[in-house]
Design a protein around this motif. Structure first.
Motif, short mmCIF file in Angstrom:
data_model
loop_
_atom_site.label_atom_id
_atom_site.label_comp_id
_atom_site.label_asym_id
_atom_site.label_seq_id
_atom_site.Cartn_x
_atom_site.Cartn_y
_atom_site.Cartn_z
N ALA A 151 0.83 -1.21 0.00
CA ALA A 151 0.00 0.00 0.00
C ALA A 151 0.86 1.26 0.00
CB ALA A 151 -0.93 -0.01 1.21
N LEU A 152 1.96 1.22 0.75
CA LEU A 152 2.85 2.38 0.79
C LEU A 152 3.68 2.51 -0.48
CD1 LEU A 152 4.07 2.50 4.50
CD2 LEU A 152 2.79 4.25 3.27
N PHE A 153 4.07 1.38 -1.07
CA PHE A 153 4.73 1.45 -2.38
C PHE A 153 3.80 2.11 -3.40
CE2 PHE A 153 7.74 -2.18 -1.25
CZ PHE A 153 8.88 -1.40 -1.32
N ASP A 154 2.52 1.71 -3.36
CA ASP A 154 1.54 2.30 -4.27
C ASP A 154 1.38 3.79 -4.02
OD1 ASP A 154 1.09 -0.16 -5.44
OD2 ASP A 154 -0.71 -0.59 -4.24
N LYS A 155 1.36 4.18 -2.73
CA LYS A 155 1.23 5.60 -2.39
C LYS A 155 2.44 6.38 -2.89
CE LYS A 155 0.35 8.80 1.43
NZ LYS A 155 0.09 8.95 2.88
N ALA A 156 3.63 5.81 -2.69
CA ALA A 156 4.84 6.48 -3.17
C ALA A 156 4.80 6.64 -4.68
CB ALA A 156 6.08 5.69 -2.74
N HIS A 157 4.32 5.61 -5.37
CA HIS A 157 4.20 5.66 -6.83
C HIS A 157 3.25 6.78 -7.24
CE1 HIS A 157 3.31 4.41 -10.97
NE2 HIS A 157 4.46 3.77 -10.93
N ASP A 158 2.14 6.92 -6.52
CA ASP A 158 1.16 7.97 -6.84
C ASP A 158 1.73 9.36 -6.54
OD1 ASP A 158 -0.66 6.04 -7.58
OD2 ASP A 158 -1.71 6.03 -5.65
N LEU A 159 2.56 9.45 -5.51
CA LEU A 159 3.15 10.74 -5.13
C LEU A 159 4.30 11.14 -6.05
CD1 LEU A 159 3.32 10.25 -1.26
CD2 LEU A 159 1.95 11.98 -2.44
N ALA A 160 4.87 10.18 -6.76
CA ALA A 160 6.03 10.45 -7.62
C ALA A 160 5.69 11.51 -8.66
CB ALA A 160 6.49 9.17 -8.29
N THR A 161 6.55 12.50 -8.79
CA THR A 161 6.29 13.61 -9.70
C THR A 161 6.99 13.47 -11.05
OG1 THR A 161 8.12 14.81 -8.64
CG2 THR A 161 5.88 15.25 -7.83
#
Length: 292
Positions: free
Chosen positions: A266-276
């Protein structure tokens, strides 16, 4: 309160540096026009003090603006190139094109090391950071060995040299991250012991510097299996929007080690979504694969 004071401290330091440049030029301009006025007046009294103050104040702003944006870049071509690369990194991260450009500029600077040592250090560290994130550890080590800590220490003796102080912290952290990535527990600890004199000296400069320092301790906690303490360390920065990407990514790595795979994913997915940018998204996927 800590976060607010760190941000205020950073703003105050930046303002102080700008004010010092303005003040120095103000003194020069005021002194010159006062001297000219006294000589030209012939009576030893000169003209209006108010006029000279206003003229020097406005003139200092204009001179500093022209020098920063037009004169310095032309006198130092590498300065202009470096600034453009920084802007591209801020926008796109360490893309393949940017890495290739930094490699080229590093070679250019190394051809005149006495003239371009600050840029050699900066390019070497940026490249090391890029290669570490891409898990290209041999290339990362090669770049880390280029960076000249002795030169940075000399620069950092100037209390206003914030970039040099930050670079010292950055180099120490990168070495810790490098040894941690290789699983070299003893070298992680050796590097931490060496770095602590700098970490204690420069902690509190601003929130980002404190975060970089704590990522080094995070790596030490991780390599010693102290995962709960590692997560607590990261949670200090969980509310900072500038740092949340790195916090999520490192926390996901930690949760994977704890075998809490669903939370980690879930956190990997969140980091992926946050990636700019694509580089950040790539680093997320590389860490996800590495920690499966």
């Amino acid at each position: 309160m800590k976060k607010r004071s760190a941000k205020h401290s950073k703003l105050l330091l930046s303002f102080a540096a700008l004010f010092m440049r303005w003040a120095m030029m103000f003194i020069v301009i005021f002194s010159l026009i006062t001297l000219i006025d006294l000589i030209s007046s012939g009576n030893g009294r000169g003209g209006s003090v108010v006029f000279r103050i206003v003229f020097a104040a406005v003139g200092s702003v204009i001179v500093n603006f022209i020098a920063y944006f037009f004169i310095i870049p032309k006198l130092n071509k590498q300065y202009g190139v470096f600034r453009k690369i920084l802007m591209r990194i801020a926008e796109s991260g360490y893309s393949g094109d940017i890495i290739a450009q930094m490699e080229e500029q590093l070679r250019v600077c190394q051809s005149e090391p006495q003239k371009y040592t600050p840029y050699i250090n900066q390019y070497a560290m940026f490249l090391a950071e890029a290669y570490l994130s891409l898990h290209e550890y041999n290339k990362a080590e090669e770049k880390l060995k280029i960076a000249d800590m002795d030169f940075m220490e000399q620069q950092a003796k100037n209390p206003n040299s914030l970039p040099a102080q930050h670079n010292i912290v950055m180099l120490c952290v990168l070495w810790v991250q490098f040894y941690s990535a290789l699983g070299e527990k003893s070298k992680v600890e050796d590097q931490l012991r060496f770095s602590e004199k700098y970490f204690s000296k420069y902690r509190g400069m601003n929130e980002i510097t404190d975060y970089f320092i704590d990522t080094a301790y995070f790596e030490s906690l991780m390599i010693h299996g102290q995962y709960d303490n590692a997560i607590k360390l990261l949670d200090k920065y969980a509310s900072d929007e500038q740092l949340i990407f790195g916090v999520c990514l490192d926390k996901a790595r930690c949760l994977m080690k704890m075998d809490r795979k669903d939370e980690a994913e879930a956190l990997f997915d969140k980091a992926h979504d946050l990636a700019t940018n694509d580089w950040r998204r790539k680093t997320v996927e590389l860490e996800r694969i590495k920690n499966i």
